[in-house]
Design an enzyme around this catalytic site. Structure first.
Site, PDB file in Angstrom:
ATOM      1  N   TYR A 159     -28.319  69.434   5.411  1.00 47.68           N
ATOM      2  CA  TYR A 159     -28.252  70.537   6.375  1.00 47.68           C
ATOM      3  C   TYR A 159     -29.380  71.521   6.126  1.00 47.68           C
ATOM      4  O   TYR A 159     -30.069  71.942   7.062  1.00 47.68           O
ATOM      5  CB  TYR A 159     -26.894  71.228   6.258  1.00 47.68           C
ATOM      6  CG  TYR A 159     -26.641  72.260   7.331  1.00 47.68           C
ATOM      7  CD1 TYR A 159     -26.228  71.875   8.610  1.00 47.68           C
ATOM      8  CD2 TYR A 159     -26.791  73.619   7.078  1.00 47.68           C
ATOM      9  CE1 TYR A 159     -25.987  72.819   9.595  1.00 47.68           C
ATOM     10  CE2 TYR A 159     -26.551  74.567   8.058  1.00 47.68           C
ATOM     11  CZ  TYR A 159     -26.152  74.158   9.317  1.00 47.68           C
ATOM     12  OH  TYR A 159     -25.913  75.099  10.289  1.00 47.68           O
ATOM     13  N   THR A 195     -16.795  78.909  13.634  1.00 50.40           N
ATOM     14  CA  THR A 195     -16.717  77.793  14.562  1.00 50.40           C
ATOM     15  C   THR A 195     -15.902  76.675  13.918  1.00 50.40           C
ATOM     16  O   THR A 195     -15.695  76.671  12.699  1.00 50.40           O
ATOM     17  CB  THR A 195     -18.119  77.236  14.879  1.00 50.40           C
ATOM     18  OG1 THR A 195     -18.691  76.689  13.670  1.00 50.40           O
ATOM     19  CG2 THR A 195     -19.035  78.309  15.444  1.00 50.40           C
TER      20      THR A 195
END
Length: 254
Positions: A159, A195
């Site tokens: 990531y 989220t």
């Protein structure tokens, strides 16, 4: 009420969840015509039944994986036709990969998958949107990056690498596309955003008890709306950090 400074026709990849869904709502509520792209019919149905339920009749949608250049091209072309063209594209599709895994534990396939979605997927999105954006009066592209493109944490190897790539991709695209087509390219780079992906990656049900500040998806969406608006016409090649100032803090032990 229509905000005359916001783009009229917007496409959002990853628009069926998290930041992407918040972006779709922000633009649609402001009067923009919005198309979303997501990987599955299930995700599209879920967001239209939930986060975008009150706007579902005004949202256009297509199914495509951003790593599939052929499918994504067809999706963007279809939405551009349905919307009457494109003025802004928001590349929000992304995945987190093997969170918490060390370099010895991360698999090659997973590392590659993160780069395929988070970097190659953005490349596909920009490339296939370009013919439509080139005819707009105030065209823009906004990438959804991360503070992980500037700072690192253990267990986020793929990531971190993918979001670091987007920082430089934003700069490189901003030069070429503005000079050749008048298209501005910027990115928004938030720290943790509440989220489903962030909750999943951090193994929490919510961030109610977090001992650090957390972005709301709507916060990021409004930053994106500004960068896509005509009022930011001089803003190009910017990686906008949205991290409550954490990256500005000195690490000097004094």
């Amino acid at each position: 009420m229509k905000n005359i400074d916001l783009p009229e026709r917007v496409v959002v990849t990853g628009g069926a969840s998290g930041i992407g869904a918040a972006v779709a709502r922000t633009f649609a509520e402001s009067g923009s015509r919005v198309g979303i792209i997501s990987r599955t019919q299930e995700s599209i149905s879920r967001v239209l039944d939930n986060e975008l339920r009150d706007l579902r009749d005004s949202i256009r949608w297509q199914i495509a994986d951003v790593t599939d250049d052929t499918a994504l091209t067809a999706a963007i072309d279809t939405l551009a036709q349905e919307l009457g063209g494109l003025d802004a594209v928001v590349a929000s599709a992304g995945i987190e990969g093997e969170m918490g895994a060390s370099v010895l534990e991360v698999t090659t396939d997973d590392f590659r998958r993160v780069l395929d979605v988070n970097v190659i997927g953005v490349f596909h999105t920009v490339k296939r949107s370009l013919p439509h954006l080139a005819s707009s009066t105030h065209p823009s592209i906004t990438l959804v990056g991360s503070d992980s493109g500037f700072v690192a944490a253990t267990g986020m190897l793929a990531y971190n690498a993918s979001k670091g790539a987007l920082v430089q991709l934003t700069r490189a695209l901003s030069l070429e596309l503005f000079e050749d087509h008048g298209i501005r390219v910027n990115s928004v780079c938030p720290s943790i955003v509440d989220t489903p992906m962030a909750r999943r990656g951090m193994g929490v049900e919510n961030f109610d008890d977090a001992d650090f500040p957390v972005n709301a998806a709507a916060d990021v969406a409004w930053s994106i709306a500004y960068l896509a608006s005509a009022r930011s016409r001089a803003v190009n090649g910017v990686n906008l950090l949205s991290d409550f100032g954490y990256s500005a803090r000195s690490s000097f032990p004094a």
